[in-house]
Design a protein around this motif. Structure first.
Motif, PDB file in Angstrom:
ATOM      1  N   LYS A 127       0.841  -1.202   0.000  1.00  0.00           N
ATOM      2  CA  LYS A 127       0.000   0.000   0.000  1.00  0.00           C
ATOM      3  C   LYS A 127       0.874   1.249   0.000  1.00  0.00           C
ATOM      4  O   LYS A 127       0.602   2.211  -0.721  1.00  0.00           O
ATOM      5  CB  LYS A 127      -0.941   0.007   1.200  1.00  0.00           C
ATOM      6  N   LEU A 128       1.915   1.234   0.822  1.00  0.00           N
ATOM      7  CA  LEU A 128       2.856   2.363   0.847  1.00  0.00           C
ATOM      8  C   LEU A 128       3.610   2.446  -0.473  1.00  0.00           C
ATOM      9  O   LEU A 128       3.705   3.521  -1.078  1.00  0.00           O
ATOM     10  CB  LEU A 128       3.839   2.207   2.005  1.00  0.00           C
ATOM     11  N   TYR A 129       4.130   1.329  -0.941  1.00  0.00           N
ATOM     12  CA  TYR A 129       4.912   1.328  -2.174  1.00  0.00           C
ATOM     13  C   TYR A 129       4.096   1.815  -3.363  1.00  0.00           C
ATOM     14  O   TYR A 129       4.596   2.569  -4.204  1.00  0.00           O
ATOM     15  CB  TYR A 129       5.459  -0.069  -2.472  1.00  0.00           C
ATOM     16  N   ASP A 130       2.840   1.394  -3.433  1.00  0.00           N
ATOM     17  CA  ASP A 130       1.978   1.823  -4.537  1.00  0.00           C
ATOM     18  C   ASP A 130       1.723   3.330  -4.497  1.00  0.00           C
ATOM     19  O   ASP A 130       1.494   3.943  -5.538  1.00  0.00           O
ATOM     20  CB  ASP A 130       0.646   1.071  -4.501  1.00  0.00           C
ATOM     21  N   ARG A 131       1.783   3.908  -3.319  1.00  0.00           N
ATOM     22  CA  ARG A 131       1.594   5.355  -3.191  1.00  0.00           C
ATOM     23  C   ARG A 131       2.859   6.119  -3.575  1.00  0.00           C
ATOM     24  O   ARG A 131       2.791   7.220  -4.120  1.00  0.00           O
ATOM     25  CB  ARG A 131       1.190   5.687  -1.750  1.00  0.00           C
ATOM     26  N   LEU A 132       4.034   5.535  -3.319  1.00  0.00           N
ATOM     27  CA  LEU A 132       5.293   6.242  -3.532  1.00  0.00           C
ATOM     28  C   LEU A 132       5.956   5.962  -4.876  1.00  0.00           C
ATOM     29  O   LEU A 132       6.749   6.773  -5.350  1.00  0.00           O
ATOM     30  CB  LEU A 132       6.288   5.880  -2.428  1.00  0.00           C
TER      31      LEU A 132
END
Length: 145
Positions: A127-132
């Motif tokens: 979820k974090l990686y997809d945002r960054l």
């Protein structure tokens, strides 16, 4: 949250975090293996580098990274090998701060990309990686020589 390079006094905290990272992925890791990696990140001649995230209670996260050649684009990129935040510090922004620190290092060095891999079922981190960052279409293979 403070992100910085590890210092000699961080060894025990780093060791606890890195053992947690290995455990998270089900990888058997010995103290000798951690000794080797600790020596790498403290050797300016070795390609492996690190950041640690420090909270009020001490070290809560780590990131190991290195430069890698990208012959097709004739550039250098950065590879984020290991990223781990202790379970009690998840959701505090430590992982994002570590990724931003590696990205800033890459900007300063002129890297063309920061790349990493994760397990397909690592939903919380993804979820974090997809945002960054942008997920790539590439499939990863491992060949044991």
């Amino acid at each position: 949250m403070r992100v910085r390079r590890p210092e000699a006094t961080d060894r025990l905290g780093w060791d606890r975090l890195y053992a947690g990272y290995a455990g998270f992925y089900g990888v058997t890791q010995t103290p000798i293996m951690r000794d080797r990696v600790w020596s790498w990140i403290n050797d300016p001649a070795h390609e492996t580098e690190a950041f640690v995230a420090e909270g009020d209670s001490g070290l809560v996260g780590l990131a190991h990274f290195r430069a890698f050649a990208r012959p097709l684009s004739a550039t250098t990129g950065g590879f984020l090998d290991d990223l781990f935040v202790s379970p009690g510090a998840r959701g505090t922004g430590a992982a994002e701060a570590l990724i931003h620190a590696v990205a800033e290092e890459g900007r300063q060095r002129g890297w063309s990309v920061i790349r990493w891999i994760t397990a397909g079922d690592n939903a919380r981190a993804r979820k974090l990686y997809d945002r960054l960052a942008r997920a790539t279409p590439w499939v990863t293979y491992d060949l044991t020589p």
